[in-house]
Each structure stands twice: as C-alpha cells, then as structure tokens.
Design a protein around this motif. Structure first.
Motif, PDB file in Angstrom:
ATOM      1  N   LEU A   1     -19.230  31.314 -27.791  1.00 48.58           N
ATOM      2  CA  LEU A   1     -19.479  32.708 -28.191  1.00 48.58           C
ATOM      3  C   LEU A   1     -19.594  33.999 -27.210  1.00 48.58           C
ATOM      4  CD1 LEU A   1     -20.304  31.751 -31.826  1.00 48.58           C
ATOM      5  CD2 LEU A   1     -18.141  31.593 -30.817  1.00 48.58           C
ATOM      6  N   ASP A   2     -18.486  35.208 -27.677  1.00 53.17           N
ATOM      7  CA  ASP A   2     -18.744  36.729 -27.149  1.00 53.17           C
ATOM      8  C   ASP A   2     -20.566  37.333 -27.153  1.00 53.17           C
ATOM      9  OD1 ASP A   2     -19.074  37.872 -29.597  1.00 53.17           O
ATOM     10  OD2 ASP A   2     -17.013  38.060 -28.439  1.00 53.17           O
ATOM     11  N   LEU A   3     -20.949  37.581 -26.328  1.00 54.00           N
ATOM     12  CA  LEU A   3     -22.467  37.746 -26.967  1.00 54.00           C
ATOM     13  C   LEU A   3     -22.451  38.512 -28.117  1.00 54.00           C
ATOM     14  CD1 LEU A   3     -23.117  39.612 -23.503  1.00 54.00           C
ATOM     15  CD2 LEU A   3     -24.164  37.596 -24.125  1.00 54.00           C
ATOM     16  N   PHE A   4     -21.591  39.496 -28.722  1.00 54.95           N
ATOM     17  CA  PHE A   4     -21.910  40.163 -29.861  1.00 54.95           C
ATOM     18  C   PHE A   4     -21.235  39.084 -31.522  1.00 54.95           C
ATOM     19  CE2 PHE A   4     -20.190  41.771 -34.095  1.00 54.95           C
ATOM     20  CZ  PHE A   4     -21.093  42.305 -34.627  1.00 54.95           C
ATOM     21  N   THR A   5     -20.527  38.325 -31.204  1.00 48.65           N
ATOM     22  CA  THR A   5     -20.481  36.453 -32.007  1.00 48.65           C
ATOM     23  C   THR A   5     -21.926  36.160 -32.233  1.00 48.65           C
ATOM     24  OG1 THR A   5     -18.294  36.551 -31.927  1.00 48.65           O
ATOM     25  CG2 THR A   5     -19.188  34.989 -33.023  1.00 48.65           C
TER      26      THR A   5
ATOM     27  N   ARG B   1     -13.835  34.946 -42.933  1.00 44.80           N
ATOM     28  CA  ARG B   1     -13.009  34.134 -41.754  1.00 44.80           C
ATOM     29  C   ARG B   1     -12.922  35.727 -41.390  1.00 44.80           C
ATOM     30  NH1 ARG B   1      -7.899  33.173 -44.136  1.00 44.80           N
ATOM     31  NH2 ARG B   1      -7.259  35.136 -43.827  1.00 44.80           N
ATOM     32  N   GLN B   2     -12.549  35.421 -39.677  1.00 50.78           N
ATOM     33  CA  GLN B   2     -12.489  36.711 -39.173  1.00 50.78           C
ATOM     34  C   GLN B   2     -11.184  36.327 -37.998  1.00 50.78           C
ATOM     35  OE1 GLN B   2     -15.659  37.802 -35.985  1.00 50.78           O
ATOM     36  NE2 GLN B   2     -15.409  40.063 -36.522  1.00 50.78           N
ATOM     37  N   ASP B   3     -10.208  37.075 -38.584  1.00 50.31           N
ATOM     38  CA  ASP B   3      -9.072  36.679 -37.500  1.00 50.31           C
ATOM     39  C   ASP B   3      -9.393  37.883 -36.154  1.00 50.31           C
ATOM     40  OD1 ASP B   3      -8.239  35.452 -39.843  1.00 50.31           O
ATOM     41  OD2 ASP B   3      -7.957  37.224 -41.150  1.00 50.31           O
ATOM     42  N   ASP B   4      -9.229  36.884 -35.481  1.00 52.92           N
ATOM     43  CA  ASP B   4      -8.379  37.742 -33.930  1.00 52.92           C
ATOM     44  C   ASP B   4      -9.246  38.788 -33.208  1.00 52.92           C
ATOM     45  OD1 ASP B   4      -6.222  35.789 -33.542  1.00 52.92           O
ATOM     46  OD2 ASP B   4      -4.838  36.902 -34.389  1.00 52.92           O
ATOM     47  N   LYS B   5     -10.793  38.461 -33.713  1.00 58.93           N
ATOM     48  CA  LYS B   5     -11.444  39.427 -33.190  1.00 58.93           C
ATOM     49  C   LYS B   5     -13.054  38.514 -31.836  1.00 58.93           C
ATOM     50  CE  LYS B   5     -10.900  42.946 -36.895  1.00 58.93           C
ATOM     51  NZ  LYS B   5     -11.102  43.759 -37.497  1.00 58.93           N
TER      52      LYS B   5
ATOM     53  N   GLN C   1     -10.608  33.539 -25.454  1.00 59.24           N
ATOM     54  CA  GLN C   1     -10.331  34.407 -25.981  1.00 59.24           C
ATOM     55  C   GLN C   1      -9.867  34.980 -27.231  1.00 59.24           C
ATOM     56  OE1 GLN C   1      -6.877  33.725 -24.497  1.00 59.24           O
ATOM     57  NE2 GLN C   1      -7.815  33.291 -22.724  1.00 59.24           N
ATOM     58  N   LYS C   2      -9.885  35.784 -27.751  1.00 62.65           N
ATOM     59  CA  LYS C   2      -9.549  36.070 -29.475  1.00 62.65           C
ATOM     60  C   LYS C   2      -8.867  35.059 -29.916  1.00 62.65           C
ATOM     61  CE  LYS C   2     -10.983  40.218 -28.814  1.00 62.65           C
ATOM     62  NZ  LYS C   2     -12.787  40.589 -28.465  1.00 62.65           N
ATOM     63  N   THR C   3      -9.163  34.795 -31.615  1.00 63.63           N
ATOM     64  CA  THR C   3      -9.122  33.842 -32.135  1.00 63.63           C
ATOM     65  C   THR C   3      -9.838  33.350 -33.325  1.00 63.63           C
ATOM     66  OG1 THR C   3      -9.293  30.838 -32.051  1.00 63.63           O
ATOM     67  CG2 THR C   3     -11.105  32.170 -31.571  1.00 63.63           C
ATOM     68  N   ASN C   4      -9.127  32.650 -34.314  1.00 64.51           N
ATOM     69  CA  ASN C   4      -9.989  33.022 -35.636  1.00 64.51           C
ATOM     70  C   ASN C   4     -10.792  32.002 -35.781  1.00 64.51           C
ATOM     71  OD1 ASN C   4      -7.863  34.402 -36.208  1.00 64.51           O
ATOM     72  ND2 ASN C   4      -6.540  32.179 -36.948  1.00 64.51           N
ATOM     73  N   ILE C   5     -11.932  32.669 -36.644  1.00 62.59           N
ATOM     74  CA  ILE C   5     -12.802  31.765 -37.201  1.00 62.59           C
ATOM     75  C   ILE C   5     -13.676  31.545 -38.047  1.00 62.59           C
ATOM     76  CG2 ILE C   5     -13.365  32.455 -34.269  1.00 62.59           C
ATOM     77  CD1 ILE C   5     -16.020  34.223 -35.657  1.00 62.59           C
ATOM     78  N   HIS C   6     -14.752  30.897 -38.817  1.00 63.22           N
ATOM     79  CA  HIS C   6     -15.145  30.984 -39.565  1.00 63.22           C
ATOM     80  C   HIS C   6     -16.397  31.768 -39.643  1.00 63.22           C
ATOM     81  CE1 HIS C   6     -12.518  27.885 -41.958  1.00 63.22           C
ATOM     82  NE2 HIS C   6     -11.637  29.761 -42.356  1.00 63.22           N
ATOM     83  N   ILE C   7     -17.316  32.610 -40.187  1.00 61.46           N
ATOM     84  CA  ILE C   7     -18.789  32.399 -40.023  1.00 61.46           C
ATOM     85  C   ILE C   7     -20.067  32.065 -40.781  1.00 61.46           C
ATOM     86  CG2 ILE C   7     -20.435  34.030 -39.271  1.00 61.46           C
ATOM     87  CD1 ILE C   7     -18.229  36.463 -39.153  1.00 61.46           C
TER      88      ILE C   7
ATOM     89  N   THR D   1     -25.567  31.199 -39.835  1.00 66.18           N
ATOM     90  CA  THR D   1     -26.277  29.560 -39.172  1.00 66.18           C
ATOM     91  C   THR D   1     -25.223  28.960 -38.104  1.00 66.18           C
ATOM     92  OG1 THR D   1     -25.371  28.219 -40.928  1.00 66.18           O
ATOM     93  CG2 THR D   1     -27.723  28.837 -41.300  1.00 66.18           C
ATOM     94  N   SER D   2     -23.782  29.756 -38.492  1.00 56.91           N
ATOM     95  CA  SER D   2     -22.708  28.560 -37.565  1.00 56.91           C
ATOM     96  C   SER D   2     -21.397  29.403 -37.297  1.00 56.91           C
ATOM     97  CB  SER D   2     -22.207  27.089 -37.748  1.00 56.91           C
ATOM     98  OG  SER D   2     -22.343  26.902 -38.702  1.00 56.91           O
ATOM     99  N   ILE D   3     -21.280  28.940 -36.450  1.00 54.71           N
ATOM    100  CA  ILE D   3     -19.090  29.549 -36.211  1.00 54.71           C
ATOM    101  C   ILE D   3     -19.105  28.048 -36.196  1.00 54.71           C
ATOM    102  CG2 ILE D   3     -17.683  31.234 -35.263  1.00 54.71           C
ATOM    103  CD1 ILE D   3     -20.534  32.869 -36.204  1.00 54.71           C
ATOM    104  N   THR D   4     -17.696  28.839 -37.187  1.00 56.14           N
ATOM    105  CA  THR D   4     -16.656  27.469 -36.571  1.00 56.14           C
ATOM    106  C   THR D   4     -15.373  27.335 -36.651  1.00 56.14           C
ATOM    107  OG1 THR D   4     -16.035  27.265 -38.733  1.00 56.14           O
ATOM    108  CG2 THR D   4     -17.768  26.011 -38.260  1.00 56.14           C
ATOM    109  N   THR D   5     -14.469  26.159 -36.279  1.00 58.98           N
ATOM    110  CA  THR D   5     -13.024  26.708 -36.071  1.00 58.98           C
ATOM    111  C   THR D   5     -13.010  26.684 -37.500  1.00 58.98           C
ATOM    112  OG1 THR D   5     -12.703  24.680 -36.516  1.00 58.98           O
ATOM    113  CG2 THR D   5     -12.495  25.383 -34.096  1.00 58.98           C
ATOM    114  N   THR D   6     -11.139  27.382 -37.711  1.00 56.86           N
ATOM    115  CA  THR D   6     -10.922  27.245 -38.997  1.00 56.86           C
ATOM    116  C   THR D   6     -10.445  26.059 -39.743  1.00 56.86           C
ATOM    117  OG1 THR D   6      -8.629  27.666 -38.235  1.00 56.86           O
ATOM    118  CG2 THR D   6      -9.505  30.056 -38.986  1.00 56.86           C
TER     119      THR D   6
END
Length: 150
Positions: A58-62, A128-132, A138-144, A43-48
């Motif tokens: 976001l990139d197309l895959f995300t 959490r997804q780290d640096d992917k 830019q590659k970064t850490n996110i929360h899905i 439902t969302s992608i957030t910063t950590t």
C-alpha cells in the motif's frame, strides 16, 4: 376465546419486537447511530472480493490509516486521533450520510470523497474506496475494514 386472542397478540408483539440481524442494510437513522456509536480503527485493507492486501503493498497514506482511530460525531464532525499521543486529533473534517444510508461523504485532508458502505454493524465497518488507493503503485478499488476501538 379471550385466552386465544391474548396468546395470539402476545405472539405477534414478540415477533414485531424482534429485530432480525440478517446483515441487511440499516435505515439512515440506524446507520448514523452505528457509525457514531463507536470509534473505529482500520484493521485491514482488502480487495473488493475480500482478499487481504499486505500493508507493504500500500501507499504511505493508506498505511497510515492503521495508526489512527476515526471518530464520527453526530454533529457531522469526523476526527482522526492518534492513540499513541493520548488520542490527540491529528486530522479532522466533516462527514454526511447519504439519504439512502448506502454511503458516506467524507471531507478530511487527504481522505476526501464518497465511500460506499459495504457493511455497517456495531462490530464492523467496511468502506469501499474506488480508484484512489495505490496498491503496488497502481490505483485500484479497495475495501477498508474497521473494527470498533474498545
């Protein structure tokens, strides 16, 4: 005296039978049950730190995660289904819960790795997804953030 003992034992049994929902981490068995108990949709992608990231950044895959439902099965199978195509499986692979129930290992084409569990309840899954993931290139850490599919 007998009445006092009965009241005390009833009180103790009530206390021990209540499960505190304090956001604490579930046991490995409970975590697996919670994960397979629902189909999940991003439902969302957030910063950590919890700030929502606009999908356009976001990139197309995300971005494609928002279009799929995730089905974690008790046999260790995980499927990505498309609700617009009668929930047909469009990708799949395997998953395993870490022995401490703090992360899951996922092996799906394009979505592989260890994902620490930030939150897992019957109403919310945050991984959490780290640096992917790529945010603004830019590659970064996110929360899905996933909600259950009703």
């Amino acid at each position: 005296m007998l009445r006092l003992v009965l009241i005390a034992s009833l009180f103790l049994s009530l206390l021990s039978g209540c499960k505190k929902d304090d956001g604490s981490n579930p046991t490995p068995g409970e975590a697996s049950e919670l994960l397979v108990g629902n189909n999940w949709r991003a439902t969302s992608i957030t910063t950590t730190n919890g700030q929502e990231i606009n999908k356009n950044r976001l990139d197309l895959f995300t971005q494609s995660l928002f279009e799929l439902n995730m089905q974690f099965r008790s046999n260790g199978r995980v499927n990505a289904t498309d609700p617009l195509q009668a929930n047909s499986v469009v990708n799949g692979g395997t998953w395993t819960m870490a022995s401490d129930s703090q992360s899951i290992d996922v092996d799906v084409t394009g979505f592989k790795g260890n994902f620490p569990i930030v939150q897992l309840t019957k109403n919310k899954l945050i991984l959490r997804q780290d640096d992917k993931a790529s945010v603004d290139g830019q590659k970064t850490n996110i929360h899905i953030v996933f909600d259950p599919v009703l």
